[in-house]
Design an enzyme around this catalytic site. Structure first.
Site, PDB file in Angstrom:
ATOM      1  CE  LYS A  85      -4.175  -1.861   0.175  1.00  0.00           C
ATOM      2  NZ  LYS A  85      -5.072  -1.737  -0.975  1.00  0.00           N
ATOM      3  CD  GLU A 107     -10.270   3.665   0.403  1.00  0.00           C
ATOM      4  OE1 GLU A 107     -10.256   4.903   0.287  1.00  0.00           O
ATOM      5  OE2 GLU A 107      -9.493   2.919  -0.226  1.00  0.00           O
ATOM      6  CB  SER A 374       0.215  -8.123  -0.882  1.00  0.00           C
ATOM      7  OG  SER A 374      -0.651  -8.909  -0.085  1.00  0.00           O
TER       8      SER A 374
END
Lengths: 389, 272
Positions: A85, A107, A374
């Site tokens: 991210k 969000e 990830s």
């Protein structure tokens, strides 16, 4: 809009009129800066020295032995913040800075995107506010604390299923009201145009590095690239570079929750139908009227009834296969990787690992699989405490 | 000629403006909702805006969100909503002069898409709908529905907001029929006490760039605000959250609910 807003028939900008001008402004800024030398020098410096890129491509020897073929892990879990991210948060955060925005909203589901936004808010000195479903606040407490420590205001969302879907609704409502000074830093390759394109742009570095790294070590392309899919940003990030390599099989892994034949899963591409949610046309989990269904996954980051429009396109043109893994299988993979490699994966990424292990059983031992790891699993430890009791 | 054209022509001749209340179909349940909307017609509503409840209404504030939830919790389906509109249409035709009450449908895109665009519009037409506004469908995506609207003779309504440029307002005016829905505030639906000072200037800007009647909605909750928008040149006022709040406030007392709706609408309708 100047760029193509669609992937085949998917995507578009299904938003209230108020947001159209803001999306146009965002697209213009993106077009202006994406190839700008100063912008990219600053971004690349941050990716390298702040976030720790490139991330390693690790040959998981013991896991490979169990699997019966060669498994490499793309270590996005080692990126600053603990997940992929950060790539997108840095990219969009820098865009916000260049655009002179004074406030960033976002969000978050698992809290990884929220934590990444909180970090870059601190880094750039921009005020940040993150919307998070109260159910996710409960199960991802560690990330809530990280966000708060970085100075972010975490706003608890009590509507609907109190998860990612509802956090996006609330962030969109906030943006509609504060559109003039606020930058909405969207966390995945879903949402209205230009977000799917922008987020892909900032995440595609994962696949670019992976290809170089596997060519260095194996002197050939992988047979499979596997990634988990919620909204789908880590998957698009690693798939994009391999899309033209027709011999590389790409597999996205969705959360089957309690099972695809129950109503407790989040397997949008496996079980959904085409619809419009959160600004784009894509596959959606919905009832016969078009009301959006509540979803379930043990991993908050995959607990979402929508999916990025490019994934819907890649499914329909059959370039990517979308499989699914249950909560139980994901938890077993979480445990397995911790035990045999000393790497604790995020529950989201555990879905990709679980599927790779299943697949590997059917493959020759010289086949090469890359799994996009990830994120790391620290955030899930509290939820998984029962495994060590 | 659409009902809106006739209505606004008539109001113009009488130097009056339209008062349009908004309700969520089936809030809090089918029968109560039916009684409430009939009461609104009896009380002098010039037209109706009726919303289809949606699970994820991103353009709506807390009051309409709660109404959507009440309707969905009472198991209202899209089929029920069309049956509801047909009942309202029949009632309105009986009691209003010249069968003139226009009924607008406010809906989110997914409900239209899932039913099939052509089927949705033809079902709407059969039920007696005169206009459709899709809250999350700007001009850019309107290609999806414009043919169906034309084929079924339904007026497609679009929102204009303070972020819409003059060029864009002209473009919206070109594709719209019936009226233009002007969003008075930057934000989601919901009553505002501090009505934006720029509203008058914004209404003038929209009037200068359009030819259709302009109705103002989002944030209007009292007579002073109605007067303000009418004085600025608006042809009508749409009131949603303030009306829906009267339902929410009286869930335990349906008689009072109807009395409150009646007195609110009568008051709003009184010419100063």
């Amino acid at each position: 809009m100047k760029l193509n807003t669609k992937f085949g028939k998917f995507g578009g900008l299904f938003v209230p009129e108020t947001l159209v001008a803001a999306l146009e402004e965002l697209e213009s800024a993106f077009i202006k800066y994406k190839d700008d030398k100063k912008f990219n020098d600053e971004l690349n410096d941050l990716l390298k020295n702040y976030a720790g890129r490139p991330t390693p491509l690790y040959f998981a020897k013991r896991l490979s032995k169990i699997a019966g073929c060669k498994i490499y892990l793309k270590r996005e879990d080692l990126l600053h913040g603990g997940a992929h991210k950060t790539n997108n948060a840095l990219g969009q955060g820098l865009l916000a800075k260049y655009m002179g925005k004074k406030r960033i909203i976002a969000e978050t589901g698992a809290g990884q995107h929220g934590a990444a936004v909180a970090m870059i808010g601190a880094l750039f000195g921009i005020k940040t506010e993150v919307f998070m479903g109260s159910e996710d606040i409960r199960r991802q407490r560690a990330n809530v604390l990280r966000m708060k420590l970085c100075g972010t205001k975490v706003i608890s969302v009590e509507s609907g299923s109190r998860t990612l879907k509802d956090a996006i609704n609330e962030a969109l409502r906030d943006w509609i009201a504060n559109v003039q000074d606020t930058f909405y830093l969207f966390g995945t390759v879903a949402g209205p145009h230009p977000y799917p394109t922008i987020v892909k742009h900032f995440q595609k570095v994962i696949g670019e590095e992976s290809k170089k790294q596997i060519l260095d070590t194996e002197k050939r392309l992988p047979d499979y690239v596997i990634a988990c899919v919620g909204g789908g940003s880590n998957a698009i990030g690693i798939f994009n570079e391999f899309l033209e390599d027709k011999n590389v099989k790409l597999i996205g892994v969705e959360p089957a929750g309690h099972g695809l034949n129950t109503n407790k899963h989040g397997a949008t591409l496996n079980k959904g139908s085409i619809g419009v949610l959160h600004g784009s046309m894509s596959y959606v989990l919905q009832d016969s009227d078009g009301q959006i269904l509540e979803t379930h996954s043990v991993s908050a980051g995959l607990d979402y009834p929508g999916v990025g429009p490019e994934h819907s396109f890649l499914k329909d043109v059959k370039r990517v296969k979308y499989e699914s893994i249950t909560d139980k299988e994901a938890i077993n993979a979480f445990k397995l990787l911790s035990e045999v490699e000393g790497i604790m994966p995020a529950l989201e990424s555990s879905h990709a690992i679980a599927y790779a292990m299943k697949l590997a059983k059917t493959l020759d031992k010289n086949k090469v699989i890359i799994i996009n790891l990830s994120g790391r699993g620290d955030k899930d430890l509290e939820q998984m405490e029962f495994l060590v009791k | 000629m659409s009902k809106y054209n006739i209505l606004f022509q008539k109001l113009k001749e009488q130097k009056k403006h339209a008062f349009i209340p908004f309700f969520v179909i089936g809030d809090p349940d089918y029968q109560t909702s039916l009684t409430v909307v009939k009461k609104a017609i009896d009380s002098g509503a010039d037209a109706l805006e009726l919303g289809l409840a949606f699970s994820d209404p991103v353009a709506d504030g807390v009051v309409i969100q709660a109404a959507d939830k009440r309707a969905l919790d009472s198991s209202i389906k899209v089929d029920d909503a069309f049956r509801f509109i047909a009942e309202i249409r029949e009632y309105a035709n009986k009691i209003t002069s010249e069968c003139l009450l226009p009924i607008g449908l406010l809906v989110y895109c997914n409900l239209v898409y899932k039913r099939g665009v052509e089927k949705f519009y033809s079902d709407a037409k059969k039920a007696g709908v005169d206009s459709i506004l899709i809250a999350d469908m700007p001009l850019e995506e309107s290609g999806l529905v414009l043919d169906a609207a034309k084929n079924n003779e339904i007026d497609q309504i679009f929102l204009v907001t303070q972020t819409s440029s003059n060029e864009r307002i002209k473009e919206i005016n070109k594709l719209s029929f019936g009226f233009i829905y002007l969003v008075s505030v930057l934000g989601v639906t919901g009553a505002r006490t501090n009505f934006s000072k720029d509203v008058s200037a914004f209404i003038k800007r929209v009037k200068e760039n359009s030819t259709l009647p302009v109705c103002v909605g989002f944030g209007i909750s009292n007579k002073n605000q109605v007067k303000e928008v009418i004085d600025a040149g608006a042809d009508g006022a749409i009131v949603g959250s303030a009306v829906v709040k009267l339902i929410e406030n009286n869930l335990g007392n349906k008689e009072k609910m109807l009395v409150d709706i009646e007195s609110f609408i009568s008051e709003m309708k009184k010419e100063p």
